[in-house]
Design a protein around this motif. Structure first.
Motif, PDB file in Angstrom:
ATOM      1  N   ARG A 126      64.398  30.395  53.267  1.00  0.00           N
ATOM      2  CA  ARG A 126      64.956  30.318  52.039  1.00  0.00           C
ATOM      3  C   ARG A 126      65.613  28.856  51.460  1.00  0.00           C
ATOM      4  O   ARG A 126      66.151  28.708  50.539  1.00  0.00           O
ATOM      5  N   GLY A 127      65.547  28.309  52.471  1.00  0.00           N
ATOM      6  CA  GLY A 127      65.845  26.778  52.253  1.00  0.00           C
ATOM      7  C   GLY A 127      65.482  25.878  53.340  1.00  0.00           C
ATOM      8  O   GLY A 127      64.963  26.236  54.194  1.00  0.00           O
ATOM      9  N   THR A 128      65.813  24.583  53.048  1.00  0.00           N
ATOM     10  CA  THR A 128      65.348  23.415  54.160  1.00  0.00           C
ATOM     11  C   THR A 128      66.422  22.562  54.382  1.00  0.00           C
ATOM     12  O   THR A 128      67.258  22.574  53.963  1.00  0.00           O
ATOM     13  N   PRO A 129      66.092  22.096  55.791  1.00  0.00           N
ATOM     14  CA  PRO A 129      65.327  22.363  56.858  1.00  0.00           C
ATOM     15  C   PRO A 129      65.340  23.689  57.315  1.00  0.00           C
ATOM     16  O   PRO A 129      66.370  24.422  57.593  1.00  0.00           O
ATOM     17  N   ALA A 130      64.127  24.258  57.821  1.00  0.00           N
ATOM     18  CA  ALA A 130      63.883  25.548  58.600  1.00  0.00           C
ATOM     19  C   ALA A 130      63.343  25.004  59.942  1.00  0.00           C
ATOM     20  O   ALA A 130      62.432  24.535  59.944  1.00  0.00           O
ATOM     21  N   ILE A 131      63.859  25.245  61.040  1.00  0.00           N
ATOM     22  CA  ILE A 131      63.340  24.896  62.309  1.00  0.00           C
ATOM     23  C   ILE A 131      62.877  26.085  63.100  1.00  0.00           C
ATOM     24  O   ILE A 131      63.760  27.319  63.218  1.00  0.00           O
ATOM     25  N   VAL A 132      61.808  26.143  63.633  1.00  0.00           N
ATOM     26  CA  VAL A 132      61.236  27.137  64.240  1.00  0.00           C
ATOM     27  C   VAL A 132      60.998  26.419  65.757  1.00  0.00           C
ATOM     28  O   VAL A 132      60.341  25.525  66.029  1.00  0.00           O
ATOM     29  N   LEU A 133      61.483  27.554  66.605  1.00  0.00           N
ATOM     30  CA  LEU A 133      61.616  27.038  68.153  1.00  0.00           C
ATOM     31  C   LEU A 133      60.288  27.482  68.739  1.00  0.00           C
ATOM     32  O   LEU A 133      59.694  28.366  68.093  1.00  0.00           O
TER      33      LEU A 133
ATOM     34  N   GLY B 251      59.499  31.133  68.585  1.00  0.00           N
ATOM     35  CA  GLY B 251      59.310  31.758  67.437  1.00  0.00           C
ATOM     36  C   GLY B 251      60.602  32.050  66.570  1.00  0.00           C
ATOM     37  O   GLY B 251      60.546  32.395  65.528  1.00  0.00           O
ATOM     38  N   GLU B 252      61.717  31.853  67.451  1.00  0.00           N
ATOM     39  CA  GLU B 252      63.056  31.987  66.751  1.00  0.00           C
ATOM     40  C   GLU B 252      63.072  31.038  65.748  1.00  0.00           C
ATOM     41  O   GLU B 252      62.630  29.909  65.697  1.00  0.00           O
ATOM     42  N   MET B 253      63.543  31.299  64.467  1.00  0.00           N
ATOM     43  CA  MET B 253      63.871  30.277  63.231  1.00  0.00           C
ATOM     44  C   MET B 253      65.315  30.093  63.129  1.00  0.00           C
ATOM     45  O   MET B 253      66.144  30.973  63.136  1.00  0.00           O
ATOM     46  N   LEU B 254      65.747  28.840  63.000  1.00  0.00           N
ATOM     47  CA  LEU B 254      67.071  28.383  62.915  1.00  0.00           C
ATOM     48  C   LEU B 254      67.182  27.622  61.408  1.00  0.00           C
ATOM     49  O   LEU B 254      66.442  26.735  60.966  1.00  0.00           O
ATOM     50  N   PRO B 255      68.107  28.389  60.484  1.00  0.00           N
ATOM     51  CA  PRO B 255      68.065  27.640  59.320  1.00  0.00           C
ATOM     52  C   PRO B 255      69.005  26.396  59.242  1.00  0.00           C
ATOM     53  O   PRO B 255      69.932  26.367  59.975  1.00  0.00           O
ATOM     54  N   GLY B 256      68.687  25.447  58.467  1.00  0.00           N
ATOM     55  CA  GLY B 256      69.620  24.158  58.303  1.00  0.00           C
ATOM     56  C   GLY B 256      69.464  23.259  59.289  1.00  0.00           C
ATOM     57  O   GLY B 256      68.753  23.423  60.210  1.00  0.00           O
ATOM     58  N   LEU B 257      70.271  22.299  59.025  1.00  0.00           N
ATOM     59  CA  LEU B 257      70.450  21.355  60.204  1.00  0.00           C
ATOM     60  C   LEU B 257      70.905  21.492  61.452  1.00  0.00           C
ATOM     61  O   LEU B 257      72.185  22.050  61.294  1.00  0.00           O
ATOM     62  N   VAL B 258      70.352  21.228  62.552  1.00  0.00           N
ATOM     63  CA  VAL B 258      70.971  21.506  63.987  1.00  0.00           C
ATOM     64  C   VAL B 258      71.062  20.336  64.926  1.00  0.00           C
ATOM     65  O   VAL B 258      69.981  19.612  65.019  1.00  0.00           O
TER      66      VAL B 258
END
Length: 238
Positions: A208-215, A218-225
């Motif tokens: 739904r927005g960027t950045p979107a991080i895929v580990l 396969g887990e996806m983390l939204p936003g800046l980490v």
């Protein structure tokens, strides 16, 4: 009603072949899904008798065996000490499989001592994407390499989309991406770019927005980490 609206109305799961009978189980009637515009990629029996787990081009849905009823929501196995999100397991499998198919389309910033590789959907007009990129060395210092895919926040139009097309058409894509995130001009070239595919894939993943991080899991983390926090999650197998 359009498929995406149907998914939203039943708490749809945008997760993850040709149109036709589902590849994994010929017993499922997919005619109604296809009539609504879904492209069925695979179908397997779920943990609920008479209900199928169906991966489509627009996400993960559950459908009764006769194909007449669409069910939205997540399935949980509650037989153990803690509930297990069965749906999330399927979604993560889908992400891993899909990303493996387009690894050659990514822009790869490799850490010298690579321990982990993450995939980041990015837009050069996004402030948090720029911040992640400006801190790229911090990720490299802890052994995290970054593979980028393009995901224009405003859809297939506007400045972000035009920049992403120019980036993926550049001879040196990594240099072009860095330049765009530093407000440097890009050469406008035409090519058979993959940005439309990246956008469709990210939307399928539920971005739904960027950045979107895929580990790697396969887990996806939204936003800046931040790099150190991300490293902790990777080391814990999250």
């Amino acid at each position: 009603m359009k498929p995406m609206l149907v998914i939203a109305s039943v708490i749809g799961l945008l997760a993850c072949s040709p149109q036709g009978t589902a590849q994994n189980d010929a017993n499922l009637n997919t005619a109604h899904l296809e009539r609504m515009g879904f492209v069925v990629e695979s179908a397997d029996e779920s943990s609920i008798a008479g209900v199928y787990e169906v991966i489509t081009d627009q996400g993960l849905v559950y459908v009764t065996a006769d194909g007449k009823t669409l069910i939205g929501g997540r399935l949980y196995d509650i037989t153990g000490d803690e509930p297990v999100n069965v749906s999330e397991v399927a979604i993560q499998d889908m992400r891993r499989n899909d990303l493996a198919q387009i690894v050659d389309e990514t822009i790869y910033y490799k850490a010298d001592n690579e321990d982990f590789v993450i995939t980041v959907f990015t837009d050069p007009t996004c402030g948090y994407c720029r911040q992640l990129h400006s801190n790229l060395q911090q990720y490299h210092d802890v052994g995290i390499s970054v593979r980028y895919l393009g995901w224009p926040r405003m859809g297939l139009q506007g400045e972000g989309y035009e920049q992403l097309k120019a980036i993926w058409c550049a001879d040196d894509k990594a240099a072009a991406l860095t330049a765009a995130k530093n407000d440097q001009p890009l050469s406008q070239r035409s090519c058979d770019h993959p940005v439309d595919r990246h956008f469709a894939l990210g939307s399928k993943f539920g971005i739904r927005g960027t950045p979107a991080i895929v580990l790697p899991s396969g887990e996806m983390l939204p936003g800046l980490v931040p790099a150190q926090r991300l490293l902790g999650q990777l080391e814990n197998g999250q």
